[in-house]
Write a protein that holds these residues in place. Structure first.
Motif, PDB file in Angstrom:
ATOM      1  N   ARG A 203       0.840  -1.206   0.000  1.00  0.00           N
ATOM      2  CA  ARG A 203       0.000   0.000   0.000  1.00  0.00           C
ATOM      3  C   ARG A 203       0.870   1.249   0.000  1.00  0.00           C
ATOM      4  NH1 ARG A 203      -2.941  -0.202   4.944  1.00  0.00           N
ATOM      5  NH2 ARG A 203      -2.590  -2.413   5.258  1.00  0.00           N
ATOM      6  N   ARG A 204       1.905   1.229   0.808  1.00  0.00           N
ATOM      7  CA  ARG A 204       2.800   2.392   0.854  1.00  0.00           C
ATOM      8  C   ARG A 204       3.476   2.602  -0.496  1.00  0.00           C
ATOM      9  NH1 ARG A 204       7.810   2.809   4.597  1.00  0.00           N
ATOM     10  NH2 ARG A 204       8.672   3.067   2.522  1.00  0.00           N
ATOM     11  N   ALA A 205       3.882   1.491  -1.105  1.00  0.00           N
ATOM     12  CA  ALA A 205       4.560   1.584  -2.399  1.00  0.00           C
ATOM     13  C   ALA A 205       3.624   2.147  -3.471  1.00  0.00           C
ATOM     14  CB  ALA A 205       5.071   0.207  -2.813  1.00  0.00           C
ATOM     15  N   ILE A 206       2.370   1.716  -3.457  1.00  0.00           N
ATOM     16  CA  ILE A 206       1.410   2.216  -4.454  1.00  0.00           C
ATOM     17  C   ILE A 206       1.175   3.712  -4.238  1.00  0.00           C
ATOM     18  CG2 ILE A 206      -0.972   2.103  -5.269  1.00  0.00           C
ATOM     19  CD1 ILE A 206      -0.931  -0.894  -4.734  1.00  0.00           C
ATOM     20  N   SER A 207       1.090   4.105  -2.968  1.00  0.00           N
ATOM     21  CA  SER A 207       0.874   5.516  -2.664  1.00  0.00           C
ATOM     22  C   SER A 207       2.039   6.381  -3.162  1.00  0.00           C
ATOM     23  CB  SER A 207       0.694   5.671  -1.153  1.00  0.00           C
ATOM     24  OG  SER A 207       0.495   7.013  -0.841  1.00  0.00           O
TER      25      SER A 207
ATOM     26  N   VAL B   5      -3.705   4.278  -9.923  1.00  0.00           N
ATOM     27  CA  VAL B   5      -3.650   3.423  -8.726  1.00  0.00           C
ATOM     28  C   VAL B   5      -4.408   2.117  -8.973  1.00  0.00           C
ATOM     29  CG1 VAL B   5      -4.454   3.215  -6.330  1.00  0.00           C
ATOM     30  CG2 VAL B   5      -3.273   5.277  -7.068  1.00  0.00           C
ATOM     31  N   GLN B   6      -5.592   2.235  -9.557  1.00  0.00           N
ATOM     32  CA  GLN B   6      -6.376   1.035  -9.866  1.00  0.00           C
ATOM     33  C   GLN B   6      -5.619   0.120 -10.828  1.00  0.00           C
ATOM     34  OE1 GLN B   6      -9.959   2.553 -11.595  1.00  0.00           O
ATOM     35  NE2 GLN B   6     -10.776   3.303  -9.655  1.00  0.00           N
ATOM     36  N   HIS B   7      -5.098   0.729 -11.866  1.00  0.00           N
ATOM     37  CA  HIS B   7      -4.418  -0.018 -12.919  1.00  0.00           C
ATOM     38  C   HIS B   7      -3.166  -0.722 -12.383  1.00  0.00           C
ATOM     39  CE1 HIS B   7      -3.112  -1.145 -16.822  1.00  0.00           C
ATOM     40  NE2 HIS B   7      -2.214  -0.197 -16.990  1.00  0.00           N
ATOM     41  N   LEU B   8      -2.384   0.007 -11.593  1.00  0.00           N
ATOM     42  CA  LEU B   8      -1.162  -0.567 -11.022  1.00  0.00           C
ATOM     43  C   LEU B   8      -1.490  -1.728 -10.080  1.00  0.00           C
ATOM     44  CD1 LEU B   8       1.916  -0.537 -10.437  1.00  0.00           C
ATOM     45  CD2 LEU B   8       1.488   1.253  -8.748  1.00  0.00           C
ATOM     46  N   ALA B   9      -2.506  -1.519  -9.243  1.00  0.00           N
ATOM     47  CA  ALA B   9      -2.874  -2.562  -8.283  1.00  0.00           C
ATOM     48  C   ALA B   9      -3.374  -3.806  -9.016  1.00  0.00           C
ATOM     49  CB  ALA B   9      -3.936  -2.045  -7.320  1.00  0.00           C
ATOM     50  N   LEU B  10      -4.250  -3.601  -9.983  1.00  0.00           N
ATOM     51  CA  LEU B  10      -4.852  -4.735 -10.674  1.00  0.00           C
ATOM     52  C   LEU B  10      -3.831  -5.478 -11.543  1.00  0.00           C
ATOM     53  CD1 LEU B  10      -7.621  -6.036 -10.742  1.00  0.00           C
ATOM     54  CD2 LEU B  10      -8.150  -4.710 -12.796  1.00  0.00           C
TER      55      LEU B  10
ATOM     56  N   SER C  21      -0.634  -5.611 -11.104  1.00  0.00           N
ATOM     57  CA  SER C  21       0.314  -6.310 -10.241  1.00  0.00           C
ATOM     58  C   SER C  21      -0.312  -7.561  -9.639  1.00  0.00           C
ATOM     59  CB  SER C  21       0.789  -5.398  -9.117  1.00  0.00           C
ATOM     60  OG  SER C  21       1.371  -4.246  -9.653  1.00  0.00           O
ATOM     61  N   PHE C  22      -1.594  -7.470  -9.320  1.00  0.00           N
ATOM     62  CA  PHE C  22      -2.275  -8.629  -8.744  1.00  0.00           C
ATOM     63  C   PHE C  22      -2.440  -9.731  -9.800  1.00  0.00           C
ATOM     64  CE2 PHE C  22      -6.290 -10.884  -7.812  1.00  0.00           C
ATOM     65  CZ  PHE C  22      -5.897 -11.514  -6.646  1.00  0.00           C
TER      66      PHE C  22
ATOM     67  N   TYR D 295       4.595  -6.405  -1.966  1.00  0.00           N
ATOM     68  CA  TYR D 295       5.541  -5.450  -2.537  1.00  0.00           C
ATOM     69  C   TYR D 295       6.251  -6.030  -3.758  1.00  0.00           C
ATOM     70  CZ  TYR D 295       9.564  -2.441  -3.112  1.00  0.00           C
ATOM     71  OH  TYR D 295      10.499  -1.613  -3.647  1.00  0.00           O
ATOM     72  N   SER D 296       6.647  -7.305  -3.670  1.00  0.00           N
ATOM     73  CA  SER D 296       7.426  -7.868  -4.780  1.00  0.00           C
ATOM     74  C   SER D 296       6.593  -7.964  -6.065  1.00  0.00           C
ATOM     75  CB  SER D 296       8.003  -9.233  -4.393  1.00  0.00           C
ATOM     76  OG  SER D 296       6.966 -10.137  -4.143  1.00  0.00           O
ATOM     77  N   ASP D 297       5.264  -8.132  -5.914  1.00  0.00           N
ATOM     78  CA  ASP D 297       4.407  -8.116  -7.103  1.00  0.00           C
ATOM     79  C   ASP D 297       4.496  -6.753  -7.799  1.00  0.00           C
ATOM     80  OD1 ASP D 297       3.506 -10.691  -6.531  1.00  0.00           O
ATOM     81  OD2 ASP D 297       1.843  -9.944  -5.304  1.00  0.00           O
ATOM     82  N   LEU D 298       4.526  -5.698  -6.989  1.00  0.00           N
ATOM     83  CA  LEU D 298       4.604  -4.342  -7.544  1.00  0.00           C
ATOM     84  C   LEU D 298       5.955  -4.102  -8.206  1.00  0.00           C
ATOM     85  CD1 LEU D 298       2.959  -2.522  -4.539  1.00  0.00           C
ATOM     86  CD2 LEU D 298       1.959  -2.740  -6.808  1.00  0.00           C
ATOM     87  N   ALA D 299       7.013  -4.518  -7.512  1.00  0.00           N
ATOM     88  CA  ALA D 299       8.362  -4.338  -8.063  1.00  0.00           C
ATOM     89  C   ALA D 299       8.493  -5.093  -9.380  1.00  0.00           C
ATOM     90  CB  ALA D 299       9.399  -4.817  -7.055  1.00  0.00           C
ATOM     91  N   HIS D 300       7.863  -6.266  -9.422  1.00  0.00           N
ATOM     92  CA  HIS D 300       7.897  -7.081 -10.628  1.00  0.00           C
ATOM     93  C   HIS D 300       7.195  -6.351 -11.782  1.00  0.00           C
ATOM     94  CE1 HIS D 300       8.114 -10.872 -12.839  1.00  0.00           C
ATOM     95  NE2 HIS D 300       6.885 -10.636 -13.242  1.00  0.00           N
TER      96      HIS D 300
END
Lengths: 144, 119
Positions: free
Chosen positions: A34-38, B55-60, B62-63, B76-81
């Motif tokens: 969550r922090r990273a997304i923010s 935010v929606q796009h990044l979250a979805l 990454s998921f 976090y690693s999903d986001l970094a990926h």
């Protein structure tokens, strides 16, 4: 001006809500994620602003406008945002106009109360208000 | 964690349905960029809305491409990926660096120290 570094963060509660709404029900999002997304969102704002500003500067304008932001989205390869953004802007503009109408109406109502003299005048005013409500439809054409 | 925050924090009720991030904060971030002099209301609104979509796009994204699909989690690693693998998210690699294991780090550290000792 931003005085503390935290001022450049977006509110966590709102970011969390947006993430939750985007993901399927029941997905657990770690605090770190969550922090990273923010933080990513803040960087996105800066990146978009810088792109949009380049378009404004190219056109020798000092003020960023809607077209600059949309052009920035294209440049950043977020074309997928264009349609939803245009739609949201339409709704927003209508809302702004609606607010103006409401305050106009309130002002008129007040005037009415102040001068509760004869009914015939009130009727006249109502007619006027109806006309006012119709008018905005005409100036609806969007420049693009 | 409570999922629903009351929406009373938004005084401009007309915006309620279209955006939920505070426009004033977004303006502050935009203005922190030194070469930006002024921003009109529509541009501000669009940037705020775009940030929500982002935010929606990044979250979805990454998921969907992440490792937590079975366990129903986003890490976090999903986001970094995502930042590393998806072209449009490349600009995030600086703030979403891939993590390395402490033992790998210690190993390289040891190697460096050994090399130093050799000299």
């Amino acid at each position: 001006m931003a005085e503390r570094p935290e001022d450049l963060n977006l509110p966590n509660a709102v970011i969390t809500r947006i993430i939750k709404e985007a993901l399927p029900d029941g997905v657990n999002v770690s605090k770190e994620a969550r922090r990273a997304i923010s933080q990513a969102a803040s960087v996105f704002v800066l990146y978009a602003t810088s792109c949009a500003n380049n378009f404004a500067m190219k056109a020798k304008r000092k003020t960023l406008n809607a077209g600059d932001v949309l052009a920035a989205m294209e440049e950043m390869e977020f074309e997928r945002f264009l349609e939803p953004l245009k739609e949201a802007l339409e709704v927003y503009k209508k809302g702004q106009k609606g607010k103006k109408e409401v305050s106009e109406q309130k002002r008129k109502d007040k005037e009415k109360k102040n001068s509760e003299i004869d009914k015939s005048r009130e009727e006249e005013e109502e007619e006027e208000e109806e006309r006012m409500l119709e008018e905005p439809e005409v100036e609806e054409d969007v420049e693009s | 964690m409570s999922g629903n925050t009351p929406e009373k924090d938004d005084p401009t009720s007309a915006n309620k349905k279209t955006i939920s991030l505070p426009i004033s904060r977004v303006r502050l971030i935009m203005k922190s960029s030194p070469d930006v002099s002024s921003i009109n209301q529509d541009a501000l609104f669009l940037t705020t809305k775009a940030t929500e979509l982002f935010v929606q796009h990044l979250a979805l994204a990454s998921f969907n491409h992440g490792s937590g699909k079975e366990s129903n989690s986003l890490s976090y690693s999903d986001l970094a990926h995502t930042a590393e693998k998806t072209e449009t998210f490349h600009f995030l690699t600086d703030i979403l660096p891939k993590k390395i294991l402490a033992r790998d780090y210690l190993k390289t550290l040891e190697q460096m120290q050994e090399e130093d000792a050799d000299v």
